[in-house]
Write a protein that holds these residues in place. Structure first.
Motif, short mmCIF file in Angstrom:
data_model
loop_
_atom_site.label_atom_id
_atom_site.label_comp_id
_atom_site.label_asym_id
_atom_site.label_seq_id
_atom_site.Cartn_x
_atom_site.Cartn_y
_atom_site.Cartn_z
N ALA A 154 -61.28 18.07 94.80
CA ALA A 154 -60.76 16.83 95.41
C ALA A 154 -61.82 16.18 96.28
N GLN A 155 -62.58 16.99 97.02
CA GLN A 155 -63.60 16.45 97.92
C GLN A 155 -64.77 15.81 97.18
N ILE A 156 -65.05 16.28 95.98
CA ILE A 156 -66.15 15.67 95.22
C ILE A 156 -65.65 14.55 94.31
N GLY A 157 -64.38 14.16 94.49
CA GLY A 157 -63.85 13.01 93.77
C GLY A 157 -63.13 13.31 92.49
N ARG A 158 -62.86 14.60 92.22
CA ARG A 158 -62.13 14.97 91.01
C ARG A 158 -60.95 15.86 91.37
N ASN A 168 -54.88 31.33 97.98
CA ASN A 168 -55.79 30.60 98.87
C ASN A 168 -57.09 30.25 98.13
N LEU A 169 -57.60 31.18 97.31
CA LEU A 169 -58.78 30.88 96.50
C LEU A 169 -58.51 29.70 95.56
N LEU A 170 -57.35 29.73 94.93
CA LEU A 170 -56.98 28.65 94.02
C LEU A 170 -56.95 27.32 94.77
N SER A 171 -56.39 27.36 95.98
CA SER A 171 -56.32 26.16 96.81
C SER A 171 -57.71 25.66 97.18
N MET A 172 -58.63 26.58 97.51
CA MET A 172 -59.99 26.20 97.87
C MET A 172 -60.71 25.54 96.70
N VAL A 173 -60.49 26.05 95.50
CA VAL A 173 -61.10 25.43 94.31
C VAL A 173 -60.55 24.02 94.13
N GLY A 181 -46.36 14.42 99.62
CA GLY A 181 -45.80 15.45 100.49
C GLY A 181 -46.71 15.88 101.62
N SER A 182 -46.12 16.48 102.64
CA SER A 182 -46.84 17.07 103.76
C SER A 182 -46.96 18.58 103.53
N TRP A 183 -47.65 19.27 104.43
CA TRP A 183 -47.78 20.73 104.28
C TRP A 183 -46.43 21.41 104.47
N PHE A 184 -45.52 20.80 105.25
CA PHE A 184 -44.17 21.34 105.37
C PHE A 184 -43.48 21.35 104.00
N LYS A 216 -57.14 18.76 102.35
CA LYS A 216 -57.84 19.88 102.98
C LYS A 216 -56.99 20.56 104.06
N GLY A 217 -56.82 21.87 103.92
CA GLY A 217 -56.13 22.67 104.93
C GLY A 217 -54.63 22.70 104.81
N LYS A 218 -54.04 21.77 104.05
CA LYS A 218 -52.57 21.68 104.01
C LYS A 218 -51.96 22.83 103.22
#
Length: 463
Positions: free
Chosen positions: A103-107, A93-98, A44-47, A267-269
């Motif tokens: 995801a960025q560290i590969g998990r 938003n905090l949950l999304s950042m976690v 999916g996209s952010w939409f 990231k950011g979506k």
């Protein structure tokens, strides 16, 4: 271990037992994680994320907001409606950042219970977060046919007041609709349904707002008083009950599963999706709450549509009730399909064969059977317990608040470890502590309300 090749050319191996997806740009594996690929299906996209978020939050529960104002008054109602919006947006938003961090560290974590296992440790997923989320999701699936059945019965009674059909029959009809939607294979396949749901929620909220303003200015306008009713004890418990209602209105409980539907990179979506969702919330929640309370004051009923009937005759034309209830019916069916997804994902974990194709007979047959039995059980409960709305308030206190107001703060502090001298750390800690108090007090207030209403309870009641 399994692989999922996304549209961006990245390859993710998924470990459903450990609860995350590991990014290996050049790895290959013969197996697939059935729940990840078959249900969550990260395309999916952010939409699309915004559509899913809106359907999970903006639902017919917003029709109870004018009633929450009768328990809180003008000042308290607007204050808590605004605070809940700010805190839940911040929390999600905090949950999304976690989730983005892992995801960025590969998990890449896929599910709420996986976050609990990975961050808090083993046992938290099976004995706390998992059961709470199941309670929320399956409770919402029970409430869906119930609310839809009441809408159908209202339309039926509007045009056939002497009809013999009972509420449980309309609930079964809505259960059949839910049964059809339950067969859509993945969360991503609901994206068009949820776009329609977004449009419907804005439309019926607009109709209710216009209807309230029209009645408030008409010659049939009821007398309006904005004082809090009842004894001091009733007022005190009413405040906490009103806060619980508002918290439930903003609650989701499936944020990680919604974010898991996003195609990498994520990231950011989610932030964009949240902005879309909360723009709809700002349009619908405030308009319905303020216009409904303004028009009917402290006589606003548990659902504002009941005030439109009047004591002797409807205060608005029949076509208004027909269209509004039809839109609510369709939107609540979409919401029910959304909250089925975590349950569907559990079924895929138990019965799906990751070595076979998603639409192979080996996977289609157990999928259809398990989902059908789940919807049939929920519809049966809805028909037996038409007073289930009172129980949802209790679920809101004991399940929604921990998942949406407490755990995101804990996850963030444990993942990013902000300094104990920082504002961020103490702000998150304060929200978690205040929310924990609300769990206890809101639960007591909800149980008290159930006891007070118990005299009207009986199985298969035609309410």
């Amino acid at each position: 271990m399994g692989t999922n090749v996304d549209n961006f050319g990245e390859v993710y191996t998924s470990d459903s037992e450990k609860g995350f997806v590991i990014n290996h740009s050049h790895s290959n594996s013969p197996q697939q994680d059935a729940p990840f690929n078959f249900v969550l299906n990260s395309q999916g996209s952010w939409f699309h994320c915004g559509y899913h978020l809106t359907t999970s939050i903006v639902s017919p529960v917003l029709l109870t907001l004018p009633f929450s104002f009768t328990l809180l008054g003008w000042g308290g109602g607007v204050l808590w409606l605004t605070l809940a919006a700010l805190v839940t947006f911040y929390s999600y938003n905090l949950l999304s950042m976690v989730l983005e961090h892992h995801a960025q560290i590969g998990r890449r974590q896929l599910r709420f219970r996986d976050m609990a296992r990975d961050i808090l440790g083993h046992g938290w997923d099976k004995y706390y977060v998992g059961p709470l989320q199941f309670l929320i999701c399956f409770g919402t699936v029970i409430a869906g046919p119930l609310v839809g059945g009441k809408c159908l019965k209202f339309i039926y009674a509007l045009y056939n007041p002497d009809g013999s059909m009972k509420l449980y029959q309309f609930i079964i009809i809505c259960g059949v609709i839910t049964l059809v939607l339950a067969q859509l294979p993945s969360f991503h396949s609901l994206r068009h349904v949820n776009l329609v749901s977004l449009i419907l929620s804005v439309t019926y909220s607009t109709l209710i707002t216009v209807g309230s303003i029209y009645i408030g200015h008409s010659k049939n306008a009821p007398p309006r008083h904005y004082s809090l009713k009842g004894s001091d004890v009733d007022k005190l418990f009413g405040v906490f009950n009103g806060i619980s209602i508002i918290a439930t209105a903003y609650a989701s409980g499936i944020i990680p599963e919604i974010q898991a539907t996003l195609a990498p990179p994520v990231k950011g979506k989610m932030f964009k999706g949240l902005c879309m969702c909360y723009s709809v919330i700002a349009t619908t929640f405030y308009c319905v709450a303020i216009s409904g309370y303004w028009a009917f004051g402290n006589e606003a009923y548990a659902t504002i549509l009941a005030n439109f009937i009047g004591e002797t005759q409807p205060l608005l034309p029949k076509w208004f009730f027909l269209i509004t209830n039809l839109f609510i019916l369709l939107q609540v069916m979409a919401m029910t399909a959304v909250y089925l997804q975590p349950t569907n994902e559990l079924f895929e974990t138990a019965f799906g064969d990751p070595k076979m194709g998603q639409f192979s007979m080996r996977n289609v047959v157990p999928r259809v059977v398990s989902r059908s039995l789940s919807v049939a059980a929920a519809t049966t409960f809805a028909a037996m317990l038409p007073f289930f709305a009172d129980l949802l308030s209790l679920f809101g206190a004991f399940a929604f608040i921990p998942l949406d107001f407490i755990l995101p703060m804990v996850f963030y502090n444990m993942t990013f470890k902000p300094s104990k001298h920082s504002i961020m750390f103490w702000w998150n800690t304060l929200i978690a502590l205040v929310s924990s108090v609300l769990v206890v007090i809101g639960g007591i207030a909800s149980i008290r309300q159930i006891v007070l209403d118990a005299k009207t309870y009986h199985l298969f009641a035609d309410m």
